[in-house]
Design a protein around this motif. Structure first.
Motif, mmCIF file in Angstrom:
data_model
loop_
_atom_site.group_PDB
_atom_site.id
_atom_site.type_symbol
_atom_site.label_atom_id
_atom_site.label_comp_id
_atom_site.label_asym_id
_atom_site.label_seq_id
_atom_site.Cartn_x
_atom_site.Cartn_y
_atom_site.Cartn_z
ATOM 1 N N THR A 205 1.216 -1.658 0.094
ATOM 2 C CA THR A 205 -0.286 0.085 0.259
ATOM 3 C C THR A 205 0.653 0.770 -0.035
ATOM 4 N N ASP A 206 0.485 2.473 -0.346
ATOM 5 C CA ASP A 206 0.796 3.739 -0.190
ATOM 6 C C ASP A 206 1.846 3.858 1.057
ATOM 7 N N ASP A 207 0.479 3.466 2.250
ATOM 8 C CA ASP A 207 1.282 3.722 3.130
ATOM 9 C C ASP A 207 2.518 2.311 4.245
ATOM 10 N N GLU A 208 2.641 2.120 3.507
ATOM 11 C CA GLU A 208 3.416 0.560 3.495
ATOM 12 C C GLU A 208 5.333 1.183 3.099
ATOM 13 N N LEU A 209 4.229 1.634 1.842
ATOM 14 C CA LEU A 209 6.453 2.188 0.917
ATOM 15 C C LEU A 209 6.837 3.694 1.696
ATOM 16 N N GLN A 210 5.521 4.679 2.147
ATOM 17 C CA GLN A 210 6.185 5.997 3.328
ATOM 18 C C GLN A 210 6.997 5.387 3.990
ATOM 19 N N THR A 211 6.607 4.658 4.998
ATOM 20 C CA THR A 211 6.960 4.152 6.035
ATOM 21 C C THR A 211 8.291 2.943 5.960
ATOM 22 N N TYR A 212 8.540 2.530 4.310
ATOM 23 C CA TYR A 212 9.576 2.108 4.306
ATOM 24 C C TYR A 212 10.576 2.503 3.887
ATOM 25 N N TYR A 213 9.925 4.203 3.215
ATOM 26 C CA TYR A 213 11.086 5.159 2.398
ATOM 27 C C TYR A 213 11.449 6.252 3.795
ATOM 28 N N ASN A 214 10.773 6.319 4.967
ATOM 29 C CA ASN A 214 10.734 7.222 6.186
ATOM 30 C C ASN A 214 11.919 5.748 6.969
ATOM 31 N N ASP A 215 11.934 4.478 6.858
ATOM 32 C CA ASP A 215 12.382 3.599 7.364
ATOM 33 C C ASP A 215 14.147 3.597 7.018
ATOM 34 N N HIS A 216 14.215 3.774 5.553
ATOM 35 C CA HIS A 216 15.633 3.395 4.784
ATOM 36 C C HIS A 216 15.900 5.102 4.178
ATOM 37 N N ILE A 217 15.912 6.475 4.417
ATOM 38 C CA ILE A 217 15.755 7.524 4.036
ATOM 39 C C ILE A 217 16.660 6.996 3.160
ATOM 40 N N ALA A 218 18.313 7.025 4.408
ATOM 41 C CA ALA A 218 19.807 6.935 3.549
ATOM 42 C C ALA A 218 19.670 6.139 2.151
ATOM 43 N N GLN A 219 18.719 4.998 2.006
ATOM 44 C CA GLN A 219 19.102 4.765 1.011
ATOM 45 C C GLN A 219 18.300 5.211 -0.488
ATOM 46 N N PHE A 220 18.066 6.413 0.394
ATOM 47 C CA PHE A 220 17.047 7.585 -1.079
ATOM 48 C C PHE A 220 17.456 9.014 -0.657
ATOM 49 N N THR A 221 18.145 8.735 -0.635
ATOM 50 C CA THR A 221 19.131 10.190 -0.261
ATOM 51 C C THR A 221 20.285 10.392 -1.116
ATOM 52 N N ALA A 222 20.649 11.810 -1.703
ATOM 53 C CA ALA A 222 21.336 11.767 -2.490
ATOM 54 C C ALA A 222 22.618 12.574 -1.773
#
Length: 613
Positions: A205-222
């Motif tokens: 779900t979008d909420d699960e993706l948002q949570t994953y994004y927040n928990d792994h923010i370093a992975q998605f940081t330039a």
């Protein structure tokens, strides 16, 4: 460890270190003043010069290994300064033992050792006193100092040989190690894939993706980005303007004619003997079937020690005719040489080679044009620096000089374009927005100047822009978790009596693989797990994002009669023997220290180190 025993004497270790460093143009100052030594064992002193020289050699060696300069601070942080001092203490202990036992080496043996060192030979292969003096000066020795130290080293080597020579590891221990290392196993394996899951991974779900994004923010940081403007000039940019005429290239061809017209050579090994009788006896052994390697071993040498490389007839001197008379590999001699009677083993014929001017022209032109371009850049550098110092902008440098203007969004570790130069990366990492452009040199003789326009700090990428990337990462994580759960079920089924193949998985059987063996299909962690698992028992392994189930089918004991196993056993035996010999030597050195007394001057140690910052 205080001493490092490699089957050779301390003499060889010191000579090798000197030859590697001393002949590379690397000098060392002599320490003077009231402090003469950093310590002693009994009456045997460890001079400040010896300590400084050993430290410098270790620093140079580490720098060559890492490709980066090693500082004294780094030596202290890693404990290498203590290792160097420990080695010198161990050598001093052996020297003290030799002194107490009255062991010394005569002038004839000392001279022979010096004459045998190839770095002291001239182009004709003979000992040359001027070469000898130059090599010693480069390492900070006088002749008397070096010869006294060499005499002491030879005496120590006699003690070392008496204490640790001929030590052999117990055969039972060698066999035990060999059996462990050479054991093989057969096993069956299967990879758990998404298709093997009884329940597919659900869509997030979008909420699960948002949570994953927040928990792994370093992975998605330039990463931090440095926006840089630069101007640069390299020899390659100027080569079209510095063409070299054929007359100059032909003159260079003639000057380097030895490179393009090489005489016939031979790959040769040499063993020198004290007298003709021993040399003739060695030749008789070879003719009877003893290998050249075994003859070398009898002399306390390896084939590496005996290797002369590829040599011309002239370089072989008196042995040239005999060696070049061979048309296929073989041994000739004994031949009387300046070093003594010698046997020569010819291993291969290298035919004469000749490269015509036409074939060499492109290479010559490229080198000459690059060299001329570097010189031209060198001539321009003062003017370029003056312009920058006078306030010229990089944009003006790009318009008014041969320098080319460019921009780069640089992140640490980039190697594209100008960032391929270490000098640029170092300057880019250190630059601040307040710095003015300064002319710096590149490794190929080029120059550059840069301006840091802006630093963009590490910034999370907006969720919407990386949503697909987040979904893939989420799915990959969920898939591994689901596959591990399925693997656990499979392991339970096999433990319940099913074969791995009966579980519905696609299986592969490997009949035999060695400990630490390699498989194109499997990561090393799977092979390691096989050797940790009892026969008939299943196990699961997660490696490189994949999940496997393995069953060890059989243990294949080492075949102690196999040629490869015999070779491994010999290597293990040699290694264990060296280790035991080294331990004995250390115990002996420690005993000598305890009896004679160890004294260290910490102030002297600090004084030496302070001059090497």
């Amino acid at each position: 460890m205080k001493l490092r025993s490699h089957g050779k004497s301390v003499v060889v270790w010191i000579l090798l270190a000197m030859l590697i460093l001393g002949l590379g143009g690397f000098g060392l100052q002599s320490f003077s003043g009231s402090i003469k030594s950093v310590g002693s064992v009994g009456e045997t002193q460890i001079s400040v010069n010896d300590y400084a020289r050993a430290l410098r050699q270790e620093m140079q060696s580490r720098s060559q290994q890492t490709g980066q300069p090693v500082t004294m601070a780094q030596m202290r942080a890693s404990g290498l300064d203590q290792q160097v001092l420990g080695t010198l203490i161990g050598q001093a202990a052996l020297g003290e033992a030799a002194r107490r036992l009255g062991i010394s080496v005569g002038d004839a043996e000392l001279q022979k050792q010096i004459f045998d060192i190839q770095a002291f030979h001239n182009a004709s292969g003979k000992f040359d006193r001027e070469t000898y003096k130059f090599a010693l000066r480069q390492q900070g020795y006088t002749e008397n100092e070096f010869e006294a130290q060499l005499r002491d080293d030879l005496s120590r080597s006699i003690v070392q040989g008496a204490v640790a020579g001929g030590v052999e590891a117990p055969q039972a221990v060698t066999d035990a190690y060999t059996k462990f290392v050479s054991e093989k196993r057969g096993f069956t394996w299967a990879e758990i894939t998404e298709g093997d899951l009884t329940t597919p991974v659900a869509q997030p779900t979008d909420d699960e993706l948002q949570t994953y994004y927040n928990d792994h923010i370093a992975q998605f940081t330039a990463p931090e980005t440095r926006e840089i403007t630069y101007a640069w000039l390299t020899p390659e940019m100027l080569q079209s303007k510095v063409a070299i005429d054929d007359a100059t290239l032909k003159a260079e061809y003639e000057r380097r004619i030895d490179e393009f017209k090489q005489p016939e050579k031979r790959l040769v090994e040499r063993l020198v003997y004290p007298n003709m009788e021993e040399a003739q006896a060695a030749k008789a052994k070879y003719d009877a079937g003893t290998s050249f390697a075994d003859l070398a071993k009898e002399r306390g040498l390896t084939l590496e020690d005996a290797d002369l490389g590829d040599v011309t007839k002239a370089e072989l001197g008196k042995a040239g005719d005999a060696v070049f008379a061979l048309s296929e590999p073989g041994v000739v001699g004994p031949v009387e040489t300046d070093l003594g009677p010698a046997l020569y083993k010819m291993n291969a014929v290298i035919a004469a080679q000749e490269t015509s001017f036409e074939d060499a022209r492109e290479e010559l032109a490229g080198e000459a044009e690059a060299d001329k371009a570097r010189r031209e850049i060198g001539k321009m550098s003062e003017d370029l620096q003056d312009r920058l110092a006078g306030g010229a902008t990089l944009e003006e440098m790009g318009k008014e000089t041969d320098m080319e203007l460019g921009t780069i969004a640089y992140t640490a570790g980039d190697t594209d374009g100008i960032a391929g130069y270490e000098e640029f990366r170092k300057a880019a990492d250190a630059a601040t927005t307040e710095d003015y452009p300064d002319l710096e040199t590149l490794s190929d003789g080029g120059v550059f100047a840069l301006r840091l326009d802006k630093i963009v700090p590490p910034t999370p990428k907006p969720f919407d822009s990386v949503k697909d990337e987040v979904a893939k990462a989420w799915h990959a994580d969920q898939l591994v978790t689901a596959e591990e759960a399925r693997a656990k079920e499979i392991v339970a089924e096999v433990e319940g009596g099913k074969s791995l193949g009966a579980t519905g998985l696609l299986t592969t059987t490997i009949a035999s693989i060695g400990r630490g063996g390699f498989s194109n299909a499997l990561p090393p962690a799977v092979i390691s797990k096989v050797f940790e698992t009892d026969p008939g028992k299943p196990a699961q392994v997660t490696a490189n994002g994949k999940v496997y189930v393995i069953v060890t089918d059989k243990v294949i004991p080492a075949d102690m009669t196999d040629a490869d196993t015999t070779l491994i056993s010999g290597q293990i035996g040699s290694q264990l023997s060296r280790s035991l010999a080294n331990d004995l030597l250390n115990f002996y050195a420690t005993a000598v220290e305890a009896e004679a007394g160890l004294s260290l001057d910490s102030q002297a140690v600090t004084a030496v180190q302070s001059q090497m910052q």
